[in-house]
Enzyme design. Structure first.
Site, PDB file in Angstrom:
ATOM      1  N   CYS A   2       0.819  -1.211   0.000  1.00 46.76           N
ATOM      2  CA  CYS A   2       0.000   0.000   0.000  1.00 46.76           C
ATOM      3  C   CYS A   2       0.859   1.270   0.000  1.00 46.76           C
ATOM      4  O   CYS A   2       1.965   1.281   0.514  1.00 46.76           O
ATOM      5  CB  CYS A   2      -0.873   0.039   1.241  1.00 46.76           C
ATOM      6  SG  CYS A   2      -1.825  -1.450   1.477  1.00 46.76           S
ATOM      7  N   ARG A  27       5.396  -0.073  -5.810  1.00 40.48           N
ATOM      8  CA  ARG A  27       5.335  -0.879  -4.598  1.00 40.48           C
ATOM      9  C   ARG A  27       4.416  -2.083  -4.765  1.00 40.48           C
ATOM     10  O   ARG A  27       4.466  -3.010  -3.964  1.00 40.48           O
ATOM     11  CB  ARG A  27       4.839  -0.015  -3.428  1.00 40.48           C
ATOM     12  CG  ARG A  27       5.774   1.124  -3.087  1.00 40.48           C
ATOM     13  CD  ARG A  27       5.114   2.106  -2.155  1.00 40.48           C
ATOM     14  NE  ARG A  27       4.836   1.522  -0.865  1.00 40.48           N
ATOM     15  CZ  ARG A  27       5.593   1.671   0.204  1.00 40.48           C
ATOM     16  NH1 ARG A  27       6.682   2.379   0.141  1.00 40.48           N
ATOM     17  NH2 ARG A  27       5.265   1.112   1.347  1.00 40.48           N
ATOM     18  N   TRP A  72      -2.907  -2.908  -1.487  1.00 42.08           N
ATOM     19  CA  TRP A  72      -2.495  -4.284  -1.786  1.00 42.08           C
ATOM     20  C   TRP A  72      -3.253  -5.134  -0.772  1.00 42.08           C
ATOM     21  O   TRP A  72      -2.979  -5.058   0.431  1.00 42.08           O
ATOM     22  CB  TRP A  72      -0.984  -4.404  -1.615  1.00 42.08           C
ATOM     23  CG  TRP A  72      -0.380  -5.672  -2.106  1.00 42.08           C
ATOM     24  CD1 TRP A  72      -0.005  -5.959  -3.390  1.00 42.08           C
ATOM     25  CD2 TRP A  72      -0.027  -6.822  -1.332  1.00 42.08           C
ATOM     26  NE1 TRP A  72       0.551  -7.216  -3.449  1.00 42.08           N
ATOM     27  CE2 TRP A  72       0.552  -7.769  -2.214  1.00 42.08           C
ATOM     28  CE3 TRP A  72      -0.143  -7.163   0.019  1.00 42.08           C
ATOM     29  CZ2 TRP A  72       1.007  -9.014  -1.796  1.00 42.08           C
ATOM     30  CZ3 TRP A  72       0.304  -8.402   0.439  1.00 42.08           C
ATOM     31  CH2 TRP A  72       0.874  -9.313  -0.470  1.00 42.08           C
ATOM     32  N   ASN A  98      -1.956   2.194   5.706  1.00 40.47           N
ATOM     33  CA  ASN A  98      -1.043   1.106   5.317  1.00 40.47           C
ATOM     34  C   ASN A  98      -0.765   0.281   6.568  1.00 40.47           C
ATOM     35  O   ASN A  98      -0.572   0.856   7.638  1.00 40.47           O
ATOM     36  CB  ASN A  98       0.315   1.644   4.859  1.00 40.47           C
ATOM     37  CG  ASN A  98       0.248   2.361   3.541  1.00 40.47           C
ATOM     38  OD1 ASN A  98      -0.791   2.385   2.903  1.00 40.47           O
ATOM     39  ND2 ASN A  98       1.360   2.952   3.150  1.00 40.47           N
ATOM     40  N   GLY A  99      -0.661  -1.036   6.406  1.00 38.81           N
ATOM     41  CA  GLY A  99      -0.317  -1.873   7.549  1.00 38.81           C
ATOM     42  C   GLY A  99      -1.428  -2.851   7.877  1.00 38.81           C
ATOM     43  O   GLY A  99      -2.388  -3.012   7.111  1.00 38.81           O
ATOM     44  N   GLU A 469      18.963 -17.378  -6.681  1.00 39.51           N
ATOM     45  CA  GLU A 469      18.468 -16.055  -7.062  1.00 39.51           C
ATOM     46  C   GLU A 469      17.980 -16.058  -8.510  1.00 39.51           C
ATOM     47  O   GLU A 469      16.953 -15.459  -8.830  1.00 39.51           O
ATOM     48  CB  GLU A 469      19.573 -15.008  -6.831  1.00 39.51           C
ATOM     49  CG  GLU A 469      19.238 -13.604  -7.258  1.00 39.51           C
ATOM     50  CD  GLU A 469      17.947 -13.048  -6.658  1.00 39.51           C
ATOM     51  OE1 GLU A 469      17.450 -13.596  -5.656  1.00 39.51           O
ATOM     52  OE2 GLU A 469      17.417 -12.065  -7.204  1.00 39.51           O
ATOM     53  N   LYS A 473      14.193 -15.040  -9.575  1.00 40.14           N
ATOM     54  CA  LYS A 473      13.946 -13.938 -10.516  1.00 40.14           C
ATOM     55  C   LYS A 473      13.054 -14.404 -11.654  1.00 40.14           C
ATOM     56  O   LYS A 473      12.101 -13.746 -12.024  1.00 40.14           O
ATOM     57  CB  LYS A 473      15.301 -13.462 -11.052  1.00 40.14           C
ATOM     58  CG  LYS A 473      15.406 -12.062 -11.478  1.00 40.14           C
ATOM     59  CD  LYS A 473      15.273 -11.000 -10.416  1.00 40.14           C
ATOM     60  CE  LYS A 473      15.210 -11.415  -9.009  1.00 40.14           C
ATOM     61  NZ  LYS A 473      15.065 -10.514  -7.976  1.00 40.14           N
ATOM     62  N   GLU A 476       9.476 -14.959 -10.456  1.00 47.32           N
ATOM     63  CA  GLU A 476       8.789 -13.706 -10.109  1.00 47.32           C
ATOM     64  C   GLU A 476       8.191 -13.016 -11.340  1.00 47.32           C
ATOM     65  O   GLU A 476       7.077 -12.519 -11.278  1.00 47.32           O
ATOM     66  CB  GLU A 476       9.766 -12.726  -9.441  1.00 47.32           C
ATOM     67  CG  GLU A 476      10.021 -12.989  -7.978  1.00 47.32           C
ATOM     68  CD  GLU A 476      10.999 -11.998  -7.365  1.00 47.32           C
ATOM     69  OE1 GLU A 476      10.788 -11.616  -6.212  1.00 47.32           O
ATOM     70  OE2 GLU A 476      11.993 -11.608  -8.031  1.00 47.32           O
ATOM     71  N   HIS A 492      19.198 -37.002  -5.657  1.00 46.48           N
ATOM     72  CA  HIS A 492      18.504 -37.354  -4.415  1.00 46.48           C
ATOM     73  C   HIS A 492      17.029 -36.966  -4.472  1.00 46.48           C
ATOM     74  O   HIS A 492      16.421 -36.691  -3.439  1.00 46.48           O
ATOM     75  CB  HIS A 492      19.195 -36.682  -3.225  1.00 46.48           C
ATOM     76  CG  HIS A 492      20.607 -37.130  -3.037  1.00 46.48           C
ATOM     77  ND1 HIS A 492      20.943 -38.420  -2.706  1.00 46.48           N
ATOM     78  CD2 HIS A 492      21.783 -36.466  -3.180  1.00 46.48           C
ATOM     79  CE1 HIS A 492      22.263 -38.534  -2.627  1.00 46.48           C
ATOM     80  NE2 HIS A 492      22.792 -37.355  -2.926  1.00 46.48           N
ATOM     81  N   LYS A 587       6.840  -4.486  -3.783  1.00 45.45           N
ATOM     82  CA  LYS A 587       8.249  -4.113  -3.658  1.00 45.45           C
ATOM     83  C   LYS A 587       8.684  -4.080  -2.197  1.00 45.45           C
ATOM     84  O   LYS A 587       9.777  -4.480  -1.853  1.00 45.45           O
ATOM     85  CB  LYS A 587       8.449  -2.734  -4.290  1.00 45.45           C
ATOM     86  CG  LYS A 587       9.884  -2.255  -4.307  1.00 45.45           C
ATOM     87  CD  LYS A 587      10.678  -3.021  -5.322  1.00 45.45           C
ATOM     88  CE  LYS A 587      12.153  -2.743  -5.263  1.00 45.45           C
ATOM     89  NZ  LYS A 587      12.928  -3.852  -5.839  1.00 45.45           N
TER      90      LYS A 587
HETATM   91  C1  G6P Z   1       9.556  -8.611  -1.489  1.00 46.87           C
HETATM   92  C2  G6P Z   1      10.091  -8.260  -2.855  1.00 46.87           C
HETATM   93  C3  G6P Z   1      11.407  -8.992  -3.109  1.00 46.87           C
HETATM   94  C4  G6P Z   1      12.383  -8.699  -1.990  1.00 46.87           C
HETATM   95  C5  G6P Z   1      11.800  -9.037  -0.612  1.00 46.87           C
HETATM   96  C6  G6P Z   1      12.685  -8.539   0.521  1.00 46.87           C
HETATM   97  O1  G6P Z   1       9.140  -9.922  -1.467  1.00 46.87           O
HETATM   98  O2  G6P Z   1       9.158  -8.581  -3.854  1.00 46.87           O
HETATM   99  O3  G6P Z   1      11.961  -8.550  -4.342  1.00 46.87           O
HETATM  100  O4  G6P Z   1      13.563  -9.419  -2.195  1.00 46.87           O
HETATM  101  O5  G6P Z   1      10.531  -8.396  -0.465  1.00 46.87           O
HETATM  102  O6  G6P Z   1      12.692  -7.139   0.496  1.00 46.87           O
HETATM  103  P1  G6P Z   1      13.779  -6.243   1.205  1.00 46.87           P
HETATM  104  O7  G6P Z   1      13.343  -4.844   0.912  1.00 46.87           O
HETATM  105  O8  G6P Z   1      13.733  -6.563   2.675  1.00 46.87           O
HETATM  106  O9  G6P Z   1      15.095  -6.572   0.602  1.00 46.87           O
END
Ligand code: G6P
Length: 592
Positions: A2, A27, A72, A98-99, A469, A473, A476, A492, A587
């Site tokens: 949010c 965000r 959100w 927000n929250g 990673e 990626k 996502e 395994h 984000k």
């Molecule tokens: C969310 C984002 C990810 C990010 C994670 C941790 O899930 O979509 O891209 O890696 O939060 O965020 P931070 O700001 O703590 O690195």
């Protein structure tokens, strides 16, 4: 997640509110809304984009106050009714939030008994009505906020106005970021400085349980006891918060291409005059530690895995790496002299903030590595180091990951007093451009994998950590199911799923593991898998798909990660997805 904007005193707040909401787009959100006061309260809101909201709203509104929100969904599905702003039952208080309010059900039950009706499924409407309940009794908005704060558990950044005083905004905050921007004859509110930077670079940052009243010429802040608090203005480095595509079609590719510059800035910030350049007290505290606990989420967690291995290999300090939400549940503290390193691009991830509370209680020294100056973790951790990577807008993190890994390598260099780590890093970052010479090949791989339902990334050692990673990626932004395994682990279990429809992407950049990795390739090829190999010159075989110049093996996350980011980017584009704003993701995840 949010986002909040608010203004008081702007002539026509239309542009600030709508442009501000668009700047908060990154965000992640599913609905948007705004409210202002013009011959009564006007609320416009709906499921969908800010651009859609814009079509519903008049072009001009002359209102002293205005508030806006991108939502959100947490409590209640994404629909018009659950979108913010929410109006209290007696139509007095209009609020954006927000929250997450943890005890909202309890408060709602109480208000139901007091004959309050609810229209939405949200926890936010409960707060609107709690404020309304107190205000109906005492006719004093600040007192009502103070009383409400004493009853609410959870996280909130709230901005609201009251029908009786439509020239004033009220704000309240706990665990979710909220800033007030000070202008000449107006004041602004937002959850993110980037929404306000076009108007002002003078901010007040609220602390937990602080609340306040904001008029066009005045800002007054109080603590939870109701005492007035003197707040200093802070400013932000505009380069770090500016959001500009600079001619690129998407933020993700812009941010991937910024990686070499980000590394250069990091190296020149933390290595000066022939030596590492860190706070001596921090390096002493790290050197004294006999165990380092890494805590992070998502991409930052993957960077912490690399950091842990670097500390163990080069500084001889044992480490453990934890996902924040798990550690908060079962806080494992190992070693007589533990030290915690938290990694967070945003510095606002709620899962980490709850870990920080435990760390503070247990009095463990802590460092946060973050990209966001002034964020909650930046302010609250004992030590903080900034990534200086510039604002990262794309939800999928790229440049921040490389910056995190690079900064960890520099810290390890400083703790172990080994200058060659800096030199290796300098060399490695100069090879990142090398990946760009392979764009066409990466695009071809993207085109080959785009229809796959599932694929694997394999690597050993640091290449395995990078594979985690790379896999995150890809899933996502392309929504292809993907998993990463150490090369030695596929036999395994995972090999049971491999057939001709399972592409396997393999990293081979570490001499010590190269022979074993080649054997693993044979195992999956024998099951029909189509394999794509990324290797380095001295380890390459004839048919390898991408061959990079040799670089120090322990920095594969700095160099080969760019391949993984481009692959995810192009796969998403070829599938026609919104690469910067993948579905369901946010984000900055400010709820636990
Ligand atoms: C969310 C984002 C990810 C990010 C994670 C941790 O899930 O979509 O891209 O890696 O939060 O965020 P931070 O700001 O703590 O690195």
């Amino acid at each position: 997640m949010c986002g909040i904007v608010g203004s008081v005193g702007l002539h026509n707040p239309h542009d600030y509110i709508l442009d501000g909401l668009k700047l908060l787009n990154y965000r992640g959100y599913d609905s948007a809304g705004l409210a202002y006061f013009e011959h009564g309260i006007k609320i416009y809101k709906d499921k969908g984009s800010v651009e859609h909201l814009e079509t519903l709203v008049p072009h001009n509104f002359s209102s002293l106050v205005a508030i806006g929100h991108t939502r959100w969904a947490t409590h209640g599905v994404a629909n018009k009714t659950n979108s913010h702003p929410h109006l209290s039952y007696h139509q007095k208080i209009t609020i954006v939030h927000n929250g997450v309010i943890e005890n909202y059900q309890e408060i709602k039950n109480f208000l139901l008994k007091e004959k309050y009706d609810f229209y939405s499924e949200t926890d936010t409407e409960v707060i609107a009505n709690l404020l309304d309940y107190f205000y109906t009794k005492n006719n004093d908005m600040l007192m009502s906020i103070k009383e409400s704060i004493s009853l609410i558990n959870g996280s909130y950044a709230i901005c609201l106005f009251n029908d009786d005083h439509p020239d004033v905004l009220y704000v309240m905050k706990r665990s979710s970021p909220l800033l007030i921007g000070h202008g000449d004859g107006f004041n602004l509110v937002s959850s993110d400085a980037s929404a306000m930077i076009k108007y002002t670079n003078k901010f007040i940052d609220l602390n937990d349980k602080e609340y306040g009243i904001v008029t066009k010429d005045n800002i007054q802040i109080f603590n939870e006891k109701g005492e007035a608090v003197n707040k200093e203005y802070i400013s932000r480095d505009i380069a770090d918060i500016a959001i500009d595509l600079k001619g690129y079609p998407h933020y993700m590719v812009k941010e991937i291409e910024e990686i070499p510059d980000v590394c250069a800035k990091l190296l020149s910030t933390y290595y000066k005059d022939g030596d590492y350049h860190f706070d001596k007290e921090l390096i002493d505290a790290l050197s004294k530690a006999n165990h380092i606990i890494f805590i992070a989420c998502g991409t930052s967690y993957h960077a912490s895995l690399v950091g842990g291995r670097l500390f163990e290999s080069f500084a001889n300090i044992s480490t453990s790496e934890y996902i924040a939400s798990e550690w908060a549940n079962h806080p494992r503290i190992t070693g007589e002299w533990p030290f915690v390193i938290m990694l967070s691009q945003s510095g606002e991830t709620a899962d980490l903030i709850s870990c920080l509370k435990i760390i503070e209680e247990k009095k463990i020294p802590s460092l946060v590595i973050t990209n966001t100056e002034g964020s909650t973790l930046d302010r609250k951790c004992q030590y903080s180091l900034l990534l200086h990577a510039g604002k990262e807008v794309s939800v999928a993190s790229t440049k921040a990951y490389v910056a995190q890994v690079s900064l960890l390598a520099l810290i390890v260099g400083a703790v172990s007093k080994q200058k060659y780590i800096y030199e290796d890093l300098l060399k490695a970052t100069s090879y990142i451009n090398n990946v760009q010479n392979n764009i066409e090949k990466i695009r071809n791989i993207a085109s080959n994998i785009k229809k796959s339902e599932s694929l694997y990334f394999l690597g050993r050692g640091y290449d395995y950590l990078l594979s985690l990673e790379a896999s995150l990626k890809l899933k996502e932004v392309s929504y292809i199911h993907s998993e990463a395994f150490p090369g030695g682990e596929i036999k395994h279990g995972p090999i049971a799923l491999i057939d001709k429809n399972t592409p396997v992407i393999v990293f081979i950049t570490d001499e010590e593991n190269a022979v074993h990795m080649r054997n693993n390739i044979q195992e999956v090829v024998a099951r029909g898998a189509k394999v794509y190999v990324i290797s380095t010159k001295s380890l390459a075989k004839k048919d390898d798909d991408i061959v990079l110049d040799d670089f120090p093996y322990y920095l594969t996350s700095v160099v080969s990660s760019t391949f993984a980011f481009y692959l995810a980017y192009y796969t998403s584009l070829l599938k026609g997805y919104n690469v910067d704003r993948p579905r369901n993701l946010a984000k900055s995840v400010t709820v636990e």
